[in-house]
Design an enzyme around this catalytic site. Structure first.
Site, PDB file in Angstrom:
ATOM      1  CE  LYS A 107       1.302   3.405   3.983  1.00 57.95           C
ATOM      2  NZ  LYS A 107       0.910   4.151   4.107  1.00 57.95           N
ATOM      3  NE  ARG A 156      -2.807  -0.248   0.089  1.00 60.97           N
ATOM      4  CZ  ARG A 156      -1.992   0.661   0.075  1.00 60.97           C
ATOM      5  NH1 ARG A 156      -1.053  -0.168   0.618  1.00 60.97           N
ATOM      6  NH2 ARG A 156      -2.193   1.160  -0.234  1.00 60.97           N
ATOM      7  NE  ARG A 211       1.488  11.141  -2.054  1.00 65.40           N
ATOM      8  CZ  ARG A 211       1.309  10.297  -2.100  1.00 65.40           C
ATOM      9  NH1 ARG A 211       2.533   9.658  -0.289  1.00 65.40           N
ATOM     10  NH2 ARG A 211       0.189   9.662  -2.267  1.00 65.40           N
ATOM     11  NE  ARG A 245       1.579   7.762  -5.005  1.00 66.07           N
ATOM     12  CZ  ARG A 245       1.030   7.120  -4.105  1.00 66.07           C
ATOM     13  NH1 ARG A 245       1.826   6.925  -3.842  1.00 66.07           N
ATOM     14  NH2 ARG A 245      -0.014   6.478  -3.844  1.00 66.07           N
ATOM     15  NE  ARG A 278      -4.435   6.402  -2.166  1.00 64.83           N
ATOM     16  CZ  ARG A 278      -3.661   7.744  -1.864  1.00 64.83           C
ATOM     17  NH1 ARG A 278      -4.059   8.298  -2.489  1.00 64.83           N
ATOM     18  NH2 ARG A 278      -2.058   7.152  -1.564  1.00 64.83           N
TER      19      ARG A 278
HETATM   20  P1  AP5 Z   1       3.671   9.901   2.174  1.00 64.26           P
HETATM   21  O1  AP5 Z   1       5.281   9.490   3.401  1.00 64.26           O
HETATM   22  O2  AP5 Z   1       3.991   9.795   0.693  1.00 64.26           O
HETATM   23  O3  AP5 Z   1       3.437   8.566   2.671  1.00 64.26           O
HETATM   24  P2  AP5 Z   1       2.212   7.198   2.850  1.00 64.26           P
HETATM   25  O4  AP5 Z   1       2.213   6.538   4.158  1.00 64.26           O
HETATM   26  O5  AP5 Z   1       3.903   6.542   2.537  1.00 64.26           O
HETATM   27  O6  AP5 Z   1       1.192   7.386   1.924  1.00 64.26           O
HETATM   28  P3  AP5 Z   1       1.024   6.989   0.529  1.00 64.26           P
HETATM   29  O7  AP5 Z   1      -0.142   7.346  -0.418  1.00 64.26           O
HETATM   30  O8  AP5 Z   1       2.591   5.960  -0.376  1.00 64.26           O
HETATM   31  O9  AP5 Z   1       0.360   5.771   1.162  1.00 64.26           O
HETATM   32  P4  AP5 Z   1      -0.565   4.786  -0.019  1.00 64.26           P
HETATM   33  O10 AP5 Z   1      -0.445   3.189   1.148  1.00 64.26           O
HETATM   34  O11 AP5 Z   1      -2.223   5.028  -0.123  1.00 64.26           O
HETATM   35  O12 AP5 Z   1      -0.241   4.090  -1.866  1.00 64.26           O
HETATM   36  P5  AP5 Z   1       0.720   2.855  -1.863  1.00 64.26           P
HETATM   37  O13 AP5 Z   1       1.940   3.743  -2.951  1.00 64.26           O
HETATM   38  O14 AP5 Z   1       1.278   2.249  -0.701  1.00 64.26           O
HETATM   39  O15 AP5 Z   1       3.761  10.681   2.798  1.00 64.26           O
HETATM   40  C1  AP5 Z   1       2.326  11.908   2.489  1.00 64.26           C
HETATM   41  C2  AP5 Z   1       2.493  13.090   1.928  1.00 64.26           C
HETATM   42  O16 AP5 Z   1       2.400  13.368   3.441  1.00 64.26           O
HETATM   43  C3  AP5 Z   1       3.984  13.459   1.586  1.00 64.26           C
HETATM   44  O17 AP5 Z   1       3.626  14.746   0.820  1.00 64.26           O
HETATM   45  C4  AP5 Z   1       4.823  13.765   3.018  1.00 64.26           C
HETATM   46  O18 AP5 Z   1       5.837  15.118   2.449  1.00 64.26           O
HETATM   47  C5  AP5 Z   1       3.485  14.871   3.901  1.00 64.26           C
HETATM   48  N1  AP5 Z   1       4.306  14.355   4.870  1.00 64.26           N
HETATM   49  C6  AP5 Z   1       4.864  12.505   5.244  1.00 64.26           C
HETATM   50  N2  AP5 Z   1       5.393  13.167   6.674  1.00 64.26           N
HETATM   51  C7  AP5 Z   1       4.526  13.918   7.175  1.00 64.26           C
HETATM   52  C8  AP5 Z   1       4.707  14.470   8.320  1.00 64.26           C
HETATM   53  N3  AP5 Z   1       5.221  14.092   9.783  1.00 64.26           N
HETATM   54  N4  AP5 Z   1       3.614  15.971   8.908  1.00 64.26           N
HETATM   55  C9  AP5 Z   1       3.496  16.704   7.458  1.00 64.26           C
HETATM   56  N5  AP5 Z   1       4.093  16.088   6.297  1.00 64.26           N
HETATM   57  C10 AP5 Z   1       3.742  14.698   5.976  1.00 64.26           C
HETATM   58  O19 AP5 Z   1       0.279   2.109  -3.039  1.00 64.26           O
HETATM   59  C11 AP5 Z   1      -1.441   3.000  -3.843  1.00 64.26           C
HETATM   60  C12 AP5 Z   1      -2.098   1.919  -4.697  1.00 64.26           C
HETATM   61  O20 AP5 Z   1      -1.012   1.157  -5.072  1.00 64.26           O
HETATM   62  C13 AP5 Z   1      -2.526   1.071  -4.238  1.00 64.26           C
HETATM   63  O21 AP5 Z   1      -3.516   2.612  -3.429  1.00 64.26           O
HETATM   64  C14 AP5 Z   1      -3.540  -0.131  -4.029  1.00 64.26           C
HETATM   65  O22 AP5 Z   1      -3.775  -0.008  -4.919  1.00 64.26           O
HETATM   66  C15 AP5 Z   1      -1.966  -0.112  -4.778  1.00 64.26           C
HETATM   67  N6  AP5 Z   1      -0.914  -1.432  -3.651  1.00 64.26           N
HETATM   68  C16 AP5 Z   1      -0.323  -1.113  -3.021  1.00 64.26           C
HETATM   69  N7  AP5 Z   1       0.443  -2.121  -1.916  1.00 64.26           N
HETATM   70  C17 AP5 Z   1      -0.537  -2.888  -2.238  1.00 64.26           C
HETATM   71  C18 AP5 Z   1      -0.603  -4.213  -1.707  1.00 64.26           C
HETATM   72  N8  AP5 Z   1      -0.357  -4.440  -1.231  1.00 64.26           N
HETATM   73  N9  AP5 Z   1      -1.828  -4.678  -1.952  1.00 64.26           N
HETATM   74  C19 AP5 Z   1      -3.293  -4.025  -3.105  1.00 64.26           C
HETATM   75  N10 AP5 Z   1      -3.100  -3.035  -3.504  1.00 64.26           N
HETATM   76  C20 AP5 Z   1      -1.208  -2.050  -3.051  1.00 64.26           C
END
Ligand code: AP5
Ligand code: ZN
Length: 222
Positions: free
Chosen positions: A15, A90, A129, A162, A173
């Site tokens: 994402k 979410r 990552r 991270r 997660r």
């Molecule tokens: P990346 O693009 O970083 O993936 P992502 O989907 O953004 O993953 P996140 O881990 O950031 O999502 P998340 O939803 O768990 O965490 P968030 O920060 O929102 O890609 C991942 C990896 O794969 C990278 O190394 C990339 O290079 C690689 N990659 C990408 N595309 C690829 C492809 N096509 N092929 C191969 N490799 C690829 O949230 C973190 C925490 O914050 C949550 O756990 C929660 O505690 C809190 N939080 C955030 N938002 C909320 C909410 N709305 N409500 C409650 N808690 C929340």
């Protein structure tokens, strides 16, 4: 010329990677709730310290806290032509509260893009990552490594792993995603605004091509 886009998908589905590209290509702000929490944590704010308790355990920050942050952010002037939400909503309550906010402003979500990736690939990706704490660039040791080991291509900042990308936390997660976040897919599908993009075994470039096709067909971003 207005477009409010929600990015859906499991942890590590890509994402953030796609939202960053979309933001650069279409000039819409990229709003990641995860990035907002991590920035607060780096600055040691009460919000950051509160969020850390949930993030480190792989759980969700309480809906009230998260919804308020997004409500404050999307009314800022740079969001007037739309934005890309990454990691929000979410949970169904978050989606409903957000919808109420938009309706009260005569607005709506135009498009929800679901990046669909298998759990097995997610575990592989997240373990490899690395990200830049300065500019937010995202790398993957296996799929898209930085040119020089351990440092950002953009600003030579030392890359970090991270806290929540430890295997045990990744699994939690994923569990929370399937239980609490996945139902939102049906919520947006019922509204007729959901598009799903296959992300497994698909490079970031290939996924972006699919998203660009959706965006040009949707005529929301031009
Ligand atoms: P990346 O693009 O970083 O993936 P992502 O989907 O953004 O993953 P996140 O881990 O950031 O999502 P998340 O939803 O768990 O965490 P968030 O920060 O929102 O890609 C991942 C990896 O794969 C990278 O190394 C990339 O290079 C690689 N990659 C990408 N595309 C690829 C492809 N096509 N092929 C191969 N490799 C690829 O949230 C973190 C925490 O914050 C949550 O756990 C929660 O505690 C809190 N939080 C955030 N938002 C909320 C909410 N709305 N409500 C409650 N808690 C929340
Ligand atoms: Zn950087």
């Amino acid at each position: 010329m207005r477009s409010r886009i929600v990015m859906l998908g499991g942890p590590g589905a890509g994402k953030g990677t796609q939202a960053k590209r979309m933001s650069e290509a279409y000039g819409l702000p990229h709003i990641s709730t995860g990035d907002i929490f991590r920035a607060n944590l780096r600055q040691g704010t009460p919000l950051g310290l509160e969020a850390k308790k949930y993030m480190d355990a792989g759980g969700l920050v309480p809906d009230e806290v998260t919804c308020q942050i997004v409500a404050d952010r999307v009314v800022q002037s740079d969001c007037a032509n739309g934005y890309i939400l990454d990691g929000f909503p979410r949970s169904l309550p978050q989606a409903q509260v957000f919808q109420q906010l938009l309706v009260s402003r005569g607005e709506k979500v135009d498009l929800a893009i679901n990046v669909d990736v298998t759990d097995a690939e997610i575990v592989t990706r997240l373990s490899a990552r690395r990200s830049c704490p300065k500019c937010g660039a995202i790398y993957n040791l296996q799929f898209s490594p930085p040119t020089k080991e351990g440092v950002c291509n953009v600003d030579a900042e030392a890359l970090i792993q991270r806290q929540d990308d430890q295997e045990e936390t990744i699994r939690e997660r994923l569990r929370v995603y399937h239980e609490t976040t996945e139902p939102i897919i049906a919520y947006y599908e019922k509204q007729g605004i959901l598009k799903t993009v296959g992300g497994t075994n698909s490079t970031p470039d290939a996924v972006f091509v699919k998203i660009e096709a959706i965006l040009s067909a949707a005529e929301t971003v031009r």
